[in-house]
Motif scaffolding. Structure first.
Motif, PDB file in Angstrom:
ATOM      1  N   ALA A  85       0.841  -1.211   0.000  1.00 18.75           N
ATOM      2  CA  ALA A  85       0.000   0.000   0.000  1.00 18.75           C
ATOM      3  C   ALA A  85       0.873   1.257   0.000  1.00 18.75           C
ATOM      4  O   ALA A  85       0.625   2.195  -0.767  1.00 18.75           O
ATOM      5  CB  ALA A  85      -0.947  -0.006   1.195  1.00 18.75           C
ATOM      6  N   SER A  86       1.895   1.293   0.841  1.00 19.02           N
ATOM      7  CA  SER A  86       2.770   2.470   0.885  1.00 19.02           C
ATOM      8  C   SER A  86       3.571   2.605  -0.401  1.00 19.02           C
ATOM      9  O   SER A  86       3.780   3.719  -0.888  1.00 19.02           O
ATOM     10  CB  SER A  86       3.714   2.401   2.093  1.00 19.02           C
ATOM     11  N   LEU A  87       3.992   1.491  -0.957  1.00 19.70           N
ATOM     12  CA  LEU A  87       4.712   1.550  -2.233  1.00 19.70           C
ATOM     13  C   LEU A  87       3.831   2.124  -3.333  1.00 19.70           C
ATOM     14  O   LEU A  87       4.301   2.902  -4.166  1.00 19.70           O
ATOM     15  CB  LEU A  87       5.230   0.163  -2.617  1.00 19.70           C
ATOM     16  N   ARG A  88       2.535   1.789  -3.325  1.00 15.69           N
ATOM     17  CA  ARG A  88       1.607   2.352  -4.322  1.00 15.69           C
ATOM     18  C   ARG A  88       1.459   3.858  -4.135  1.00 15.69           C
ATOM     19  O   ARG A  88       1.461   4.615  -5.107  1.00 15.69           O
ATOM     20  CB  ARG A  88       0.243   1.664  -4.242  1.00 15.69           C
ATOM     21  N   VAL A  89       1.324   4.310  -2.891  1.00 15.92           N
ATOM     22  CA  VAL A  89       1.214   5.750  -2.631  1.00 15.92           C
ATOM     23  C   VAL A  89       2.465   6.455  -3.131  1.00 15.92           C
ATOM     24  O   VAL A  89       2.380   7.480  -3.829  1.00 15.92           O
ATOM     25  CB  VAL A  89       0.999   6.034  -1.122  1.00 15.92           C
ATOM     26  N   LEU A  90       3.627   5.934  -2.789  1.00 17.77           N
ATOM     27  CA  LEU A  90       4.882   6.575  -3.194  1.00 17.77           C
ATOM     28  C   LEU A  90       5.016   6.618  -4.720  1.00 17.77           C
ATOM     29  O   LEU A  90       5.475   7.623  -5.269  1.00 17.77           O
ATOM     30  CB  LEU A  90       6.066   5.862  -2.542  1.00 17.77           C
ATOM     31  N   ALA A  91       4.594   5.569  -5.405  1.00 18.84           N
ATOM     32  CA  ALA A  91       4.640   5.580  -6.876  1.00 18.84           C
ATOM     33  C   ALA A  91       3.702   6.649  -7.437  1.00 18.84           C
ATOM     34  O   ALA A  91       4.060   7.363  -8.379  1.00 18.84           O
ATOM     35  CB  ALA A  91       4.266   4.202  -7.422  1.00 18.84           C
ATOM     36  N   LYS A  92       2.521   6.790  -6.850  1.00 15.31           N
ATOM     37  CA  LYS A  92       1.546   7.781  -7.338  1.00 15.31           C
ATOM     38  C   LYS A  92       2.080   9.205  -7.230  1.00 15.31           C
ATOM     39  O   LYS A  92       1.715  10.056  -8.033  1.00 15.31           O
ATOM     40  CB  LYS A  92       0.239   7.679  -6.548  1.00 15.31           C
ATOM     41  N   VAL A  93       2.926   9.469  -6.229  1.00 12.96           N
ATOM     42  CA  VAL A  93       3.446  10.832  -6.057  1.00 12.96           C
ATOM     43  C   VAL A  93       4.857  10.981  -6.620  1.00 12.96           C
ATOM     44  O   VAL A  93       5.527  11.977  -6.358  1.00 12.96           O
ATOM     45  CB  VAL A  93       3.354  11.314  -4.585  1.00 12.96           C
ATOM     46  N   GLY A  94       5.292   9.995  -7.427  1.00 11.98           N
ATOM     47  CA  GLY A  94       6.518  10.165  -8.198  1.00 11.98           C
ATOM     48  C   GLY A  94       7.804   9.645  -7.603  1.00 11.98           C
ATOM     49  O   GLY A  94       8.881   9.938  -8.127  1.00 11.98           O
ATOM     50  N   PHE A  95       7.748   8.853  -6.552  1.00 12.69           N
ATOM     51  CA  PHE A  95       8.968   8.263  -6.002  1.00 12.69           C
ATOM     52  C   PHE A  95       9.366   7.059  -6.839  1.00 12.69           C
ATOM     53  O   PHE A  95       8.511   6.328  -7.338  1.00 12.69           O
ATOM     54  CB  PHE A  95       8.759   7.822  -4.552  1.00 12.69           C
ATOM     55  N   THR A  96      10.668   6.861  -6.995  1.00 11.86           N
ATOM     56  CA  THR A  96      11.194   5.707  -7.715  1.00 11.86           C
ATOM     57  C   THR A  96      12.257   5.031  -6.848  1.00 11.86           C
ATOM     58  O   THR A  96      12.899   5.674  -6.010  1.00 11.86           O
ATOM     59  CB  THR A  96      11.808   6.105  -9.069  1.00 11.86           C
ATOM     60  N   GLU A  97      12.437   3.751  -7.079  1.00  9.21           N
ATOM     61  CA  GLU A  97      13.434   3.012  -6.305  1.00  9.21           C
ATOM     62  C   GLU A  97      14.828   3.496  -6.662  1.00  9.21           C
ATOM     63  O   GLU A  97      15.139   3.701  -7.831  1.00  9.21           O
ATOM     64  CB  GLU A  97      13.294   1.513  -6.541  1.00  9.21           C
ATOM     65  N   SER A  98      15.639   3.683  -5.638  1.00  5.74           N
ATOM     66  CA  SER A  98      17.002   4.174  -5.839  1.00  5.74           C
ATOM     67  C   SER A  98      17.973   3.040  -6.134  1.00  5.74           C
ATOM     68  O   SER A  98      19.110   3.290  -6.533  1.00  5.74           O
ATOM     69  CB  SER A  98      17.477   4.914  -4.581  1.00  5.74           C
ATOM     70  N   GLY A  99      17.544   1.804  -5.904  1.00  2.00           N
ATOM     71  CA  GLY A  99      18.449   0.666  -6.037  1.00  2.00           C
ATOM     72  C   GLY A  99      19.098   0.298  -4.719  1.00  2.00           C
ATOM     73  O   GLY A  99      19.716  -0.755  -4.590  1.00  2.00           O
ATOM     74  N   ARG A 100      18.955   1.157  -3.736  1.00  2.00           N
ATOM     75  CA  ARG A 100      19.515   0.889  -2.413  1.00  2.00           C
ATOM     76  C   ARG A 100      18.512   0.076  -1.592  1.00  2.00           C
ATOM     77  O   ARG A 100      17.338   0.430  -1.500  1.00  2.00           O
ATOM     78  CB  ARG A 100      19.814   2.207  -1.716  1.00  2.00           C
ATOM     79  N   VAL A 101      18.977  -1.015  -1.004  1.00  2.00           N
ATOM     80  CA  VAL A 101      18.146  -1.896  -0.195  1.00  2.00           C
ATOM     81  C   VAL A 101      18.919  -2.240   1.072  1.00  2.00           C
ATOM     82  O   VAL A 101      20.109  -2.558   1.010  1.00  2.00           O
ATOM     83  CB  VAL A 101      17.801  -3.201  -0.954  1.00  2.00           C
ATOM     84  N   GLU A 102      18.228  -2.167   2.191  1.00  2.34           N
ATOM     85  CA  GLU A 102      18.822  -2.603   3.450  1.00  2.34           C
ATOM     86  C   GLU A 102      18.199  -3.946   3.793  1.00  2.34           C
ATOM     87  O   GLU A 102      17.029  -4.014   4.188  1.00  2.34           O
ATOM     88  CB  GLU A 102      18.543  -1.582   4.552  1.00  2.34           C
ATOM     89  N   PRO A 103      18.965  -5.046   3.619  1.00  2.00           N
ATOM     90  CA  PRO A 103      18.406  -6.375   3.870  1.00  2.00           C
ATOM     91  C   PRO A 103      18.021  -6.566   5.340  1.00  2.00           C
ATOM     92  O   PRO A 103      18.710  -6.098   6.243  1.00  2.00           O
ATOM     93  CB  PRO A 103      19.544  -7.325   3.490  1.00  2.00           C
ATOM     94  N   ASP A 104      16.916  -7.237   5.563  1.00  2.00           N
ATOM     95  CA  ASP A 104      16.462  -7.564   6.914  1.00  2.00           C
ATOM     96  C   ASP A 104      15.608  -8.818   6.802  1.00  2.00           C
ATOM     97  O   ASP A 104      14.438  -8.760   6.417  1.00  2.00           O
ATOM     98  CB  ASP A 104      15.663  -6.408   7.515  1.00  2.00           C
ATOM     99  N   ALA A 105      16.189  -9.958   7.133  1.00  2.00           N
ATOM    100  CA  ALA A 105      15.503 -11.241   7.009  1.00  2.00           C
ATOM    101  C   ALA A 105      14.372 -11.386   8.020  1.00  2.00           C
ATOM    102  O   ALA A 105      13.447 -12.169   7.809  1.00  2.00           O
ATOM    103  CB  ALA A 105      16.507 -12.383   7.172  1.00  2.00           C
ATOM    104  N   VAL A 106      14.408 -10.630   9.099  1.00  4.15           N
ATOM    105  CA  VAL A 106      13.392 -10.746  10.143  1.00  4.15           C
ATOM    106  C   VAL A 106      12.183  -9.862   9.868  1.00  4.15           C
ATOM    107  O   VAL A 106      11.040 -10.312   9.938  1.00  4.15           O
ATOM    108  CB  VAL A 106      13.997 -10.400  11.531  1.00  4.15           C
ATOM    109  N   HIS A 107      12.397  -8.593   9.541  1.00  4.37           N
ATOM    110  CA  HIS A 107      11.302  -7.624   9.399  1.00  4.37           C
ATOM    111  C   HIS A 107      11.000  -7.247   7.954  1.00  4.37           C
ATOM    112  O   HIS A 107      10.071  -6.486   7.703  1.00  4.37           O
ATOM    113  CB  HIS A 107      11.612  -6.360  10.206  1.00  4.37           C
ATOM    114  N   GLY A 108      11.774  -7.757   7.031  1.00  5.56           N
ATOM    115  CA  GLY A 108      11.587  -7.429   5.624  1.00  5.56           C
ATOM    116  C   GLY A 108      12.567  -6.358   5.195  1.00  5.56           C
ATOM    117  O   GLY A 108      12.870  -5.421   5.945  1.00  5.56           O
ATOM    118  N   ASP A 109      13.067  -6.494   3.979  1.00  9.82           N
ATOM    119  CA  ASP A 109      14.036  -5.537   3.456  1.00  9.82           C
ATOM    120  C   ASP A 109      13.447  -4.132   3.412  1.00  9.82           C
ATOM    121  O   ASP A 109      12.263  -3.951   3.122  1.00  9.82           O
ATOM    122  CB  ASP A 109      14.458  -5.929   2.035  1.00  9.82           C
ATOM    123  N   SER A 110      14.300  -3.132   3.687  1.00 13.56           N
ATOM    124  CA  SER A 110      13.904  -1.726   3.543  1.00 13.56           C
ATOM    125  C   SER A 110      14.359  -1.238   2.182  1.00 13.56           C
ATOM    126  O   SER A 110      15.541  -1.360   1.837  1.00 13.56           O
ATOM    127  CB  SER A 110      14.542  -0.857   4.632  1.00 13.56           C
TER     128      SER A 110
END
Length: 170
Positions: A138-163
């Protein structure tokens, strides 16, 4: 006093009397959210803790998380604003938003985000960031609607999900 206005929303500072609403957001958070952002086994933060945070908070300037109030009814449904991110450049804040579950699916987060983007641009920011867990569709959809794009940077987190780190030029 700080105030942003959209067609359906007022974005303004929190009132101590609204601590229970902010506390409710803490209780509704997905169990995958890291423990420091959820109600702990000790019941903290309590409504009283949240009330103290609101009381101690400065009024939003270019940074802050103003409340989202529905025009007409005065219902408080969440927050949307800019925060200083710990893992992004100092002059490039993060867009942050959270709504009560009963307010999901009505376009309020997108509407508020557009208002905050305008505020950010008027404040002289050239780029904003957003960090979101990869499972938070849901948050990813909101961010896409207002023009945010993925930077390619990911912070891995096997417990809580990657950021995921997203950006938007202003």
């Amino acid at each position: 006093m700080f105030l942003l206005e959209t067609e359906r929303l007022l974005l303004r500072p929190w009132r101590v009397s609204e601590a229970a609403v902010q506390h409710e957001m803490w209780t509704e958070r997905d169990p995958r959210v890291p423990p420091h952002r959820r109600i702990g086994a000790d019941g903290r933060p309590t409504v009283e803790d949240v009330a103290r945070w609101i009381e101690d908070a400065a009024e939003p300037s270019t940074l802050g998380l103003p409340v989202l109030e529905l025009k007409g009814s005065g219902d408080v449904i969440g927050y949307c604003g800019l925060i200083a991110g710990s893992q992004v450049p100092d002059d490039e804040p993060e867009l942050a938003f959270e709504l009560l579950r009963r307010a999901w699916g009505h376009g309020y987060a997108t509407e508020a985000a557009w208002a905050v983007l305008g505020w950010a641009q008027e404040s002289g920011y050239e780029r904003l960031w957003a960090t979101v867990r990869a499972w938070n569709d849901a948050s990813l959809r909101v961010l896409a609607k207002v023009g945010f794009t993925e930077s390619g940077r990911v912070e891995p987190d096997a417990v809580h999900g990657d950021s995921l780190f997203l950006t938007r030029e202003l």
